[in-house]
Design an enzyme around this catalytic site. Structure first.
Site, PDB file in Angstrom:
ATOM      1  N   GLU A 127      -6.014  -2.476  12.624  1.00 31.40           N
ATOM      2  CA  GLU A 127      -5.685  -3.314  11.467  1.00 31.40           C
ATOM      3  C   GLU A 127      -6.721  -4.412  11.267  1.00 31.40           C
ATOM      4  O   GLU A 127      -7.056  -4.755  10.138  1.00 31.40           O
ATOM      5  CB  GLU A 127      -4.297  -3.942  11.626  1.00 31.40           C
ATOM      6  CG  GLU A 127      -3.152  -2.942  11.791  1.00 31.40           C
ATOM      7  CD  GLU A 127      -3.131  -1.838  10.750  1.00 31.40           C
ATOM      8  OE1 GLU A 127      -3.538  -2.098   9.601  1.00 31.40           O
ATOM      9  OE2 GLU A 127      -2.729  -0.705  11.089  1.00 31.40           O
ATOM     10  N   GLU A 175      -9.317   4.741   6.321  1.00 34.11           N
ATOM     11  CA  GLU A 175      -8.491   5.123   7.463  1.00 34.11           C
ATOM     12  C   GLU A 175      -9.295   5.833   8.553  1.00 34.11           C
ATOM     13  O   GLU A 175      -9.102   5.597   9.733  1.00 34.11           O
ATOM     14  CB  GLU A 175      -7.316   5.975   7.001  1.00 34.11           C
ATOM     15  CG  GLU A 175      -6.346   5.208   6.092  1.00 34.11           C
ATOM     16  CD  GLU A 175      -5.881   3.886   6.684  1.00 34.11           C
ATOM     17  OE1 GLU A 175      -6.080   3.658   7.891  1.00 34.11           O
ATOM     18  OE2 GLU A 175      -5.351   3.057   5.926  1.00 34.11           O
ATOM     19  N   GLU A 208       0.845  -1.185   0.000  1.00 32.44           N
ATOM     20  CA  GLU A 208       0.000   0.000   0.000  1.00 32.44           C
ATOM     21  C   GLU A 208       0.883   1.238   0.000  1.00 32.44           C
ATOM     22  O   GLU A 208       1.865   1.287   0.730  1.00 32.44           O
ATOM     23  CB  GLU A 208      -0.930   0.057   1.214  1.00 32.44           C
ATOM     24  CG  GLU A 208      -2.011   1.111   1.020  1.00 32.44           C
ATOM     25  CD  GLU A 208      -2.979   1.237   2.211  1.00 32.44           C
ATOM     26  OE1 GLU A 208      -2.649   0.785   3.310  1.00 32.44           O
ATOM     27  OE2 GLU A 208      -4.046   1.815   2.001  1.00 32.44           O
ATOM     28  N   HIS A 210      -9.753  -3.184   9.510  1.00 37.30           N
ATOM     29  CA  HIS A 210      -9.563  -3.095   8.062  1.00 37.30           C
ATOM     30  C   HIS A 210      -9.886  -4.404   7.348  1.00 37.30           C
ATOM     31  O   HIS A 210     -10.140  -4.407   6.145  1.00 37.30           O
ATOM     32  CB  HIS A 210      -8.100  -2.782   7.735  1.00 37.30           C
ATOM     33  CG  HIS A 210      -7.756  -1.325   7.768  1.00 37.30           C
ATOM     34  ND1 HIS A 210      -8.525  -0.361   7.175  1.00 37.30           N
ATOM     35  CD2 HIS A 210      -6.687  -0.671   8.287  1.00 37.30           C
ATOM     36  CE1 HIS A 210      -7.946   0.826   7.357  1.00 37.30           C
ATOM     37  NE2 HIS A 210      -6.837   0.666   8.020  1.00 37.30           N
ATOM     38  N   ASN A 233      -2.563  -6.094   5.437  1.00 37.43           N
ATOM     39  CA  ASN A 233      -2.649  -7.154   4.428  1.00 37.43           C
ATOM     40  C   ASN A 233      -3.639  -8.231   4.883  1.00 37.43           C
ATOM     41  O   ASN A 233      -3.579  -8.677   6.025  1.00 37.43           O
ATOM     42  CB  ASN A 233      -1.291  -7.818   4.231  1.00 37.43           C
ATOM     43  CG  ASN A 233      -0.189  -6.801   4.093  1.00 37.43           C
ATOM     44  OD1 ASN A 233      -0.219  -5.959   3.221  1.00 37.43           O
ATOM     45  ND2 ASN A 233       0.775  -6.849   5.004  1.00 37.43           N
TER      46      ASN A 233
HETATM   47 ZN   LIG Z   1      -5.283   1.952   8.542  1.00 36.05          ZN
END
Ligand SMILES: [Zn+2]
Length: 1077
Positions: free
Chosen positions: A513, A535, A342, A516, A480
């Site tokens: 994380e 984000e 990213e 996400h 990831n």
């Molecule tokens: Zn983030």
């Protein structure tokens, strides 16, 4: 000729914007009602008719109606596009006759797809020019409608930035999807050019050479990749092969995909009975692409297989496929191979379509030395031994996903393993021999997975979740899918040596994380313009989750100082940017991983969460994630879902927050009317850091709530302020009652009270009747008013003095942050001693209450407060504290009594502050004796507080030596730069070495972080000019915005100092005579 083209450009740009707005509104209607499809089509047709240019075949807007509630759910292993039912109304004439385009037997709910318009308007050609255009014409920032009165201004700007306008038009041909639209757009542009003058063409070519950025053509798209990678961990190279199943959608003789810093050694395209090799491969370093040019045309609707082999360097830039150094059992250097893709670095590892919306499935295989751990997104399905001490590891097929989430790691690690309640295998990989340092993160991760499953009502889609500590890592962590990579300090906890603060931020990072995995990985933003969705949302949810797991952290209060006030600070600058920002080229994308995307994003989502309420928020999240799983979204898609769940005006309220930069200051006056009625008069205008009147006339839809002394923790009234000013009546409020606006500091705005209202509030602060978040919000707003010149520094210091009985950690953090800003300012004067005295008096009572030793069963926040207060007292030169700190440090280094991790920074700074070379060396040997990254960080950053410039210069040399990892050197130099004694020297160092630093970091956010702190603490116009000049001749790509923000801050500092210096000296002088210490 040229003038006509220009007018056409203006018209089409205006139409595109207008159309987008109108269709957006229609979507809201559609979301609300469930009524007749034909009626909606007619309405859409009417809108298009009113916005579109007169019947002109080259300017036909596209209306794409997408069916929802389709039973054929998209399968995770297939592209969703085949099952989505798209009906294209060719033209408004067709659209008014829906029978010709739709099957009458179905009457589903439809929605007008405006995504392609967004794509056209926001992310297309000439992005840099477009951005500048937006900056210069910010009232017409993306998506807001243009008023006819804007036309003259627009005309002026158009002549400056004509290229973008000529092409920011709605001229899409019906029948295309968004990607095709882009490629046709190219042809259209060529066709367009014949009506332009030669002069303009030349101009355009020049501009294009400099700034043109294009997204990939999608005449050919990937469906599935087989990817084999074989790193050589000794020679720092890798080779790879990829076999991509592609779909050719338009006849073409070339395929363009992304590739950067790799060499494609062989290519073959197979389809039907044909085998093709390209005649040549054209690389574009600027566009980061490779174009495979074939000698013959590949027909439409071909399913082909593209085989490529390639080689690359295992680089040391912490991006793409890179090497990360660690030490073997005998102290020998070794290297792991790690990926960080990213935002746009998958292309540095393998040739691919490296855009978030071009999703595919992946079968990954690694060839690695026998004794190494090999990890990827999915679990291993097969391993084979190969000759030469190698082993082949095959991983299971991934779900359909974006390239930036692909990951592999090859190295030596230990791990701890657990299983979440819902059956997901969780492992935390640590450096060899440090397995136990993974247990905290393991505990958090195993609890977080079922929490999110329950919260989103969707199970984690993969069978395993690995977390891994990487020794060289530029960000904090990377989400990831199934293999989250972390900087060591963001995942490893050593019970003896990890501070409570660190542990808390590890919990937050793990929560972030893992959030996400749903929000970002399962549902992904369509383009980087919508990065904030990922984000901002994850930065909000990490707090929800840590609050759930560790209620004792009181984490929501800390949200305000951690996220909210930092966002307000940056966002009040003229050089801020809207949350949704048009970006194109990778260097621009890197730059928006900033506090606006994260902190402002999270803050406005928190405000929204408060506005619609927890239950509907959750319901809306579930709608959003379920509806778009394995797909891509724009910001509006989230609003639509939350609106459906809450029946509140989400899109209307939120668009003003995401599409404008900045935020309002709400000024309030009150008047008692009759016995118990209080009239509030509110008005809003844009808050500016320098107190000037904003150039643009923005209006926000502000959800306002109010509390009163009758019930300080409750809400007395809520309403929407959607006009420049309004009047509100509060019942049941006595003349003596105080009124607090924005209780809980949830609204993303500042409040400016009339002096009468403020006078009523202050005693409530001293008595601590107001809840902590309100005390905090009040002081922070006051400081902002001071910086903007609406109040004097002396006034606010007097106010701060009334916080001396304060007990809450977060309120102290807010005070400390504000005083730190003031400290920097005062460092430019001879008032330091007086200011230190003020600081000592302020902090000493709370330090006395807390002492040095934690009490049994002490609460979490008091432990944090102790380190905060003692460290401040060290910098305010409190002799008692410094003496104790030194003594404690002595017994720490001699090993008689180890310092608790929470107090080490305090003691290190106390010793270093006046330390000589001997102390410096002692610190270095302490640094060398530990292998805990957190401790190394703590020591190396404390080094920056030395007072001797010669020693500070040595700190910088140390930072740049191989002893400090490249990922950390920046923070060590920053520590020197923020020390007034090191300020000039650090800047000189940067000027001399900027090429080397650029080479080391290749742009990126570490470098912009460094630049920010190096320059923003200056306070003279001369410095501002010097900095500007310097960056004009030494351009650092991706740091442009940071530089303009920092230069603006220098000028703000200069103005503040000039305005307040005399009064400040008088205040501190009076203070001195009061307190003879
Ligand atoms: Zn983030």
């Amino acid at each position: 000729m040229y003038k006509h083209a220009l007018k056409g450009g203006i018209r089409t740009a205006k139409q595109a914007w207008k159309l987008k707005n109108e269709l957006g509104k229609l979507n809201l209607e559609l979301a609300k009602t469930n009524s007749d499809f034909e009626q909606h089509l007619c309405e859409a047709a009417r809108i298009i008719q009113s916005c579109a240019p007169p019947a002109n075949n080259t300017h036909r807007p596209l209306l794409l109606l997408k069916k929802h509630g389709d039973n054929s759910k998209s399968s995770p292993y297939n592209s969703s596009s085949t099952s989505a039912c798209s009906i294209v109304a060719n033209h408004y004439r067709t659209a008014v006759n829906p029978r010709s385009v739709t099957d009458k037997t179905v009457k589903p709910v439809f929605r007008v797809e405006t995504g392609h318009l967004n794509a056209l308007i926001s992310s297309k050609q000439f992005v840099k020019v477009q951005k500048q255009f937006y900056r210069d014409f910010s009232s017409a920032s993306l998506g807001s409608s243009l008023k006819s009165s804007d036309a003259p201004l627009l005309g002026d700007l158009c002549s400056q930035y004509r290229v973008i306008l000529a092409h920011t038009s709605a001229d899409v041909v019906p029948g295309e999807d968004r990607h095709q639209a882009q490629c046709n757009y190219q042809q259209k542009r060529r066709a367009h050019q014949h009506i332009q003058s030669q002069e303009e063409q030349l101009e355009q070519q020049k501009m294009a050479q400099k700034t043109q950025f294009e997204r990939l053509p999608t005449n050919v798209v990937p469906r599935h990749y087989e990817l084999l990678l074989q790193p050589n961990l000794e020679e720092f190279t890798f080779k790879g092969k990829t076999v991509v199943q592609v779909q050719v959608k338009e006849p073409t003789n070339q395929i363009t995909l992304n590739a950067l810093d790799i060499t494609i050694d062989s290519v073959e395209l197979d389809y039907e009975c044909t085998k093709l090799k390209p005649e040549k491969i054209v690389y574009s370093v600027e566009n980061e692409t490779a174009t495979l040019e074939f000698g013959q045309e590949i027909p439409k609707e071909t399913a082909g297989v593209l085989r490529m082999s390639f080689t690359g360097e295992l680089n040391d830039k912490m991006k793409g496929f890179y090497r990360s150094k660690y030490f073997g059992p005998n102290g020998e250097e070794r290297y792991a191979g790690v990926t960080q893709f990213e935002a746009t670095d998958a292309r540095r590892c393998f040739p691919c379509w490296d855009e978030p919306a071009i999703k595919a499935t992946f079968d990954i295989t690694l060839v690695v030395p026998k004794d190494r751990v090999a990890l990827s997104n999915m679990p291993v399905i097969k391993e084979d031994s190969l000759p030469d001490g190698l082993r082949r590891v095959r991983f299971d097929r991934t779900p359909i996903m974006s390239t930036y989430l692909v990951a592999v790691v090859v190295g030596e690690y230990d791990y701890v393993e657990g299983k979440s309640d819902d059956g997901v295998i969780v492992r935390v990989f640590t450096p060899v021999g440090k397995r136990e340092q993974g247990t905290f993160a393991l505990e958090v991760a195993t609890k977080v997975l079922p929490y999110y499953k329950d919260y989103f009502n969707i199970a984690y889609p993969l069978p395993k979740m690995d977390l891994i500590a990487i020794s060289d890592f530029s960000a904090g962590a990377m989400e990831n899918w199934g293999l989250v990579t972390y900087r060591e300090t963001f995942v490893l906890v050593d019970p003896k040596n990890t501070s409570l603060m660190r542990k808390q931020s590890i919990a937050l990072t793990v929560g972030h994380e893992i959030a996400h995995q749903w929000f970002g990985n399962l549902v992904t933003m369509e383009w980087w313009t919508h990065l904030w969705l990922n984000e901002g949302y994850a930065s909000f949810v990490e707090f929800l989750c840590v609050h759930h797991l560790f209620p004792e952290y009181d984490i929501w209060t800390q949200f305000v100082t951690d996220m909210y006030t930092r966002a307000l600070e940056l966002d009040s600058l003229k050089n801020s940017h809207p949350i949704e920002v048009p970006v194109g080229h990778p260097s621009e994308i890197d730059e928006i991983f900033d506090e606006i995307s994260y902190n402002k994003g999270a803050s406005v989502i928190r405000m929204l969460h408060d506005y619609i309420g927890e239950d509907d928020f959750r319901k809306g999240m579930n709608i959003y994630l379920t509806r778009h799983q394995y797909g891509n979204t724009c910001t509006e898609d989230l609003w639509t879902a939350l609106q459906e769940a809450s029946s509140k005006k989400v899109a209307e309220v939120m668009s003003s927050w995401t599409q404008h930069k900045g935020f309002p200051v709400v000024s309030v006056e009150s008047e008692q009317r009759g016995g118990s009625k209080r009239v509030l008069r509110l008005n809003q205008c844009k808050f500016t850091a320098d107190g000037s009147q904003a150039e643009e006339n923005c209006l926000w839809t502000v959800p306002i709530s109010v509390s009163t002394s009758k019930n300080p923790t409750g809400i007395a009234k809520t309403f929407l302020l959607d006009k420049p000013s309004m009047e509100v009546i509060l019942e049941n409020v006595e003349e003596s009652d105080w009124i607090k606006i924005n209780p809980g500091t949830v609204g993303y705005y500042r409040t400016r009270y009339s002096s009468k209202m403020l006078e009523q509030l202050m005693p409530a602060v001293e008595r601590m009747e107001l809840p902590p978040l309100d005390r905090l919000g009040l002081i922070d707003d006051m400081f902002a008013m001071v910086q903007a010149g609406h109040a004097s520094t002396a006034e606010v210091l007097a106010l701060v003095d009334s916080y001396r009985n304060e007990t809450n950690y977060t309120v102290w953090t807010a005070i400390t942050n504000s005083l730190t800003n003031l400290h920097i300012l005062i460092s430019h004067t001879d008032l330091m001693d007086d200011f230190h005295r003020f600081g000592r008096n302020l902090y000493e009572p709370v330090a006395q209450r807390l002492g040095w030793e934690p009490r049994d069963g002490e609460n979490h926040l008091d432990t944090l407060l102790r380190s905060l207060v003692l460290t401040r007292l060290v910098s305010f030169r409190s002799e008692d504290i410094i003496e104790t700190a030194r003594a404690r440090f002595r017994s720490h280094v001699t090993g008689t009594n180890l310092l608790p991790a929470d107090l080490r920074t305090t003691c290190y700074k106390a010793v270093l502050q006046d330390g000589d070379e001997k102390v410096f060396e002692e610190m270095l040997s302490l640094y060398r004796s530990t292998d805990l990254h957190e401790e190394q960080d703590r020591i190396s950053r404390a080094l920056g507080c030395c007072s001797d410039v010669k020693l500070l210069r040595r700190v910088i040399d140390f930072a740049m030596s191989g002893e400090v990892r490249a990922q950390d050197s920046v923070f060590v130099i920053v520590a020197v730069a923020i020390n007034p004694k090191g300020r000039d020297m650090a800047w000189d160092f940067f000027k001399e070495n900027n090429k080397q630093l650029l080479e080391r970091y290749q742009g990126g956010f570490l470098l912009s972080r460094l630049i920010k702190y190096l320059i923003e603490n200056f306070a003279t116009e001369d410095r501002a000019r010097e900095v500007e000049e310097f960056f004009k001749t030494n351009q650092i790509p991706g740091c442009e915005r940071t530089v303009s923000q920092a230069v603006e801050t220098i000028r703000l500092n200069a103005a503040w100092l000039q305005r307040d210096r005399v009064a400040l000296a008088a205040f501190l002088g009076r203070y001195k005579s009061h307190y003879v210490r």
